[in-house]
Enzyme design. Sequence first.
Site, PDB file in Angstrom:
ATOM      1  N   CYS A   2       0.817  -1.211   0.000  1.00 45.08           N
ATOM      2  CA  CYS A   2       0.000   0.000   0.000  1.00 45.08           C
ATOM      3  C   CYS A   2       0.853   1.263   0.000  1.00 45.08           C
ATOM      4  CB  CYS A   2      -0.874   0.003   1.235  1.00 45.08           C
ATOM      5  SG  CYS A   2      -1.875  -1.474   1.350  1.00 45.08           S
ATOM      6  N   ARG A  27       6.049  -0.393  -5.806  1.00 45.48           N
ATOM      7  CA  ARG A  27       5.841  -1.226  -4.624  1.00 45.48           C
ATOM      8  C   ARG A  27       4.823  -2.334  -4.884  1.00 45.48           C
ATOM      9  NH1 ARG A  27       8.282   0.765  -0.238  1.00 45.48           N
ATOM     10  NH2 ARG A  27       7.226  -0.887   0.887  1.00 45.48           N
ATOM     11  N   TRP A  74      -2.931  -3.001  -1.613  1.00 41.91           N
ATOM     12  CA  TRP A  74      -2.565  -4.393  -1.837  1.00 41.91           C
ATOM     13  C   TRP A  74      -3.460  -5.161  -0.878  1.00 41.91           C
ATOM     14  CZ3 TRP A  74       0.454  -6.326  -5.542  1.00 41.91           C
ATOM     15  CH2 TRP A  74       0.921  -7.631  -5.416  1.00 41.91           C
ATOM     16  N   ASN A 100      -2.690   2.184   5.740  1.00 38.55           N
ATOM     17  CA  ASN A 100      -1.757   1.072   5.521  1.00 38.55           C
ATOM     18  C   ASN A 100      -1.672   0.281   6.814  1.00 38.55           C
ATOM     19  OD1 ASN A 100      -1.194   2.120   3.047  1.00 38.55           O
ATOM     20  ND2 ASN A 100       0.877   2.831   3.563  1.00 38.55           N
ATOM     21  N   GLY A 101      -1.678  -1.042   6.714  1.00 38.04           N
ATOM     22  CA  GLY A 101      -1.562  -1.864   7.917  1.00 38.04           C
ATOM     23  C   GLY A 101      -2.757  -2.783   8.052  1.00 38.04           C
ATOM     24  N   GLU A 486      20.838 -18.486  11.075  1.00 34.89           N
ATOM     25  CA  GLU A 486      20.622 -17.215  10.376  1.00 34.89           C
ATOM     26  C   GLU A 486      21.219 -16.053  11.177  1.00 34.89           C
ATOM     27  OE1 GLU A 486      19.969 -16.390   7.520  1.00 34.89           O
ATOM     28  OE2 GLU A 486      19.288 -14.327   7.615  1.00 34.89           O
ATOM     29  N   LYS A 490      24.132 -13.635   9.722  1.00 38.42           N
ATOM     30  CA  LYS A 490      24.013 -12.169   9.636  1.00 38.42           C
ATOM     31  C   LYS A 490      25.239 -11.518  10.245  1.00 38.42           C
ATOM     32  CE  LYS A 490      21.685 -11.716   7.244  1.00 38.42           C
ATOM     33  NZ  LYS A 490      20.992 -12.672   6.493  1.00 38.42           N
ATOM     34  N   GLU A 493      28.444 -12.069   8.083  1.00 37.46           N
ATOM     35  CA  GLU A 493      28.384 -11.386   6.784  1.00 37.46           C
ATOM     36  C   GLU A 493      28.767  -9.912   6.883  1.00 37.46           C
ATOM     37  OE1 GLU A 493      24.872 -12.881   3.850  1.00 37.46           O
ATOM     38  OE2 GLU A 493      24.192 -12.247   5.820  1.00 37.46           O
ATOM     39  N   HIS A 509      28.646 -31.884  22.471  1.00 37.48           N
ATOM     40  CA  HIS A 509      29.503 -32.715  21.619  1.00 37.48           C
ATOM     41  C   HIS A 509      30.619 -31.908  20.961  1.00 37.48           C
ATOM     42  CE1 HIS A 509      26.793 -36.020  22.253  1.00 37.48           C
ATOM     43  NE2 HIS A 509      25.775 -35.261  21.879  1.00 37.48           N
ATOM     44  N   LYS A 608      25.045  -9.578  -3.794  1.00 32.86           N
ATOM     45  CA  LYS A 608      23.625  -9.749  -3.496  1.00 32.86           C
ATOM     46  C   LYS A 608      23.081 -10.976  -4.206  1.00 32.86           C
ATOM     47  CE  LYS A 608      19.686  -8.601  -1.773  1.00 32.86           C
ATOM     48  NZ  LYS A 608      19.559  -9.074  -0.392  1.00 32.86           N
TER      49      LYS A 608
HETATM   50  C1  G6P Z   1      24.073 -14.437  -1.604  1.00 34.90           C
HETATM   51  C2  G6P Z   1      23.514 -13.313  -0.757  1.00 34.90           C
HETATM   52  C3  G6P Z   1      22.696 -13.882   0.393  1.00 34.90           C
HETATM   53  C4  G6P Z   1      21.610 -14.787  -0.133  1.00 34.90           C
HETATM   54  C5  G6P Z   1      22.175 -15.875  -1.046  1.00 34.90           C
HETATM   55  C6  G6P Z   1      21.082 -16.595  -1.786  1.00 34.90           C
HETATM   56  O1  G6P Z   1      25.001 -15.150  -0.867  1.00 34.90           O
HETATM   57  O2  G6P Z   1      24.579 -12.527  -0.255  1.00 34.90           O
HETATM   58  O3  G6P Z   1      22.099 -12.825   1.131  1.00 34.90           O
HETATM   59  O4  G6P Z   1      20.939 -15.387   0.940  1.00 34.90           O
HETATM   60  O5  G6P Z   1      23.015 -15.296  -2.041  1.00 34.90           O
HETATM   61  O6  G6P Z   1      20.465 -15.692  -2.655  1.00 34.90           O
HETATM   62  P1  G6P Z   1      19.020 -15.872  -3.256  1.00 34.90           P
HETATM   63  O7  G6P Z   1      18.833 -14.682  -4.155  1.00 34.90           O
HETATM   64  O8  G6P Z   1      19.033 -17.146  -4.037  1.00 34.90           O
HETATM   65  O9  G6P Z   1      18.062 -15.929  -2.127  1.00 34.90           O
END
Ligand code: G6P
Length: 613
Positions: A2, A27, A74, A100-101, A486, A490, A493, A509, A608
């Site tokens: 939205c 968007r 949306w 929105n929301g 994850e 993060k 990275e 272990h 990316k």
């Molecule tokens: C790269 C990016 C990650 C991402 C991975 C998979 O390593 O830096 O952030 O999770 O690719 O990318 P995808 O576009 O397939 O989710």
Amino acid sequence: MCGIVGYIGPQDATPIILNGLRRLEYRGYDSAGLAVLQNHHIEVRRDAGKLSKLEALVADSPVHGHIGIGHTRWATHGAPSARNAHPHLGMTGEVVVVHNGIVENYIELRDELSAEGVVFNSDTDTEVIVHLVERYISSENGLVEAARKAMSHLKGAHGIVVISTREPDKIVAARIGNAGGVVIGIGEDEMFVASDMPAILEHTRQMVFLESRQMAVVSRDGLGVFALDGEPVPYEIQNVAWDPVSAEKGEYRHFMQKEIHEQVRSLTDTIAGRVDFEAGHIRLPELNLTPELARKIRKMYITACGTASHAGMVGKILIESIARIPVEVDIASEFRYRDPIIDEGTVVLAISQSGETADTLAAMEEARQKGATLWSIVNVIGSQAMRISDGYISMQTGPEIGVASTKAYTAPLVDVYMLAVLLGELRGTLPEKKRRVLVADLRLVPALAGKCLDREPQVEMIARALMNTSHCLYLGRGINMPTAYEGALKLKEISYIHAEGYPAGEMKHGPIALIDRSMPVIVIAPRDPWYEKMFSQLEQAKSRGGTVVALATDGDELIAGVADHVVWLPETPWMLTPVTSVIPLQMLAYHIAALRGLDVDQPRNLAKSVTVE
Ligand code: G6P
């Protein structure tokens, strides 16, 4: 997704609103509308479909005035249609609103208002807002007071803009939580309101961003900002540079921070149009999942890389538990070379933000050749992964710019949840009563994400305590074991701190040997079915002298008594805890990297989208 635009000033509001909505088109949306005050009367034009339809409506039946609001919708509650498109008028025709929301408690509010004689003209949750404003508007209560009272009833996160014929000299806008922003653009003898800066940037660079639980009273030549309790609050005018990239970044320092904060909105959009809350059904039409196919599936593989593979691990637990299909999760670069056993009863689900990751595409190709049904969960519309799939779910998060994926992690968590529910229904493994509960729980997701975001200052303090560490261990179990992976990913990275995610039960272990005062241990312990096990692991880490940061559910005194730092999580249905527990970990990694002065959005050596093997 939205979008909102509003205008007050000497010019004709209609073209300004239409142009602004055009700038928010990227968007995504499924209907559009505007309301303009013309000769003391509110004129509404709205329709399902693209902006060109609204423009045609306006060309057929022109509307002119000096104050107006517009919206791209949306659909969340109610199908995309003209009657469900915003703006929504009240019964008297004196008040009109865009929003929105999600109004989490709209069913209760609708019942309450219906009992008072209100007649509803749409299937939306938004419509309760305009009727509430009308309930309070009177000779004693002006628009501002009526809007303030109306807002005190709303649960959830919202951006709301209201105008009224009673006070044709003002726009009232409010932000509650993080359902996207509300920005006021200050012009010369004119003012603009929008959900996103690009909508109004061609008119002014002087912007005021509302914080959560603030309300703006906007007139041609003035702006007042108030807390929702009515107290005036000071505001700061920001001078925004004319640069589309920084305009997109808005009030945030980095795209990653913006994208973390966008999650209330992206999660709202994720469930938009897919959930029938009244009937308790999930709709994923692009998946092409027939009841016959659902019953035929004997096995699923989820294949992905990086962050997306962690979403797949959560998917495994949900699909196995709800739809009783055995699921294997394979890193795509392994899957493509290991000659997996696939037949026509196999579905291979690829998860990819970009839809262009070379290993994921190769894994999909392998699955195609072996005769599997091929599904994907993809963010980039029209990407290769989407094109070669037999069916897909699109993530609806909007573009993700930060290399470290955030909003494109939580969206597929909700997608796999919805997929599991749909599969469970079609395969008869999910009793109706339970299905209704699981579907109803989805409504809570955006606001729960918002509650996590509200705790950013607390997370930032912990980031300060950990910013100079060299190692970090993340522990989780069950559905939150992937959260540990994850969280660690993060951190490594973007902050270049060595971090490992581990299934907490495996600690004894091996990794327990690493624990001492210099090794912070992040323990993910929300109230899920693995909670008690996690608590005992937390005690073990503590007794080895580790600095323990626990993620725990509000009010968990037991954990507060043992951990060195606690990040509080809102009470969340356990199958959705991966969404709420990862958000503080995204913020923790972000703040540690930002405090270390690193290039958060473009960390060294990373891309990316990895389009090479
Ligand atoms: C790269 C990016 C990650 C991402 C991975 C998979 O390593 O830096 O952030 O999770 O690719 O990318 P995808 O576009 O397939 O989710």
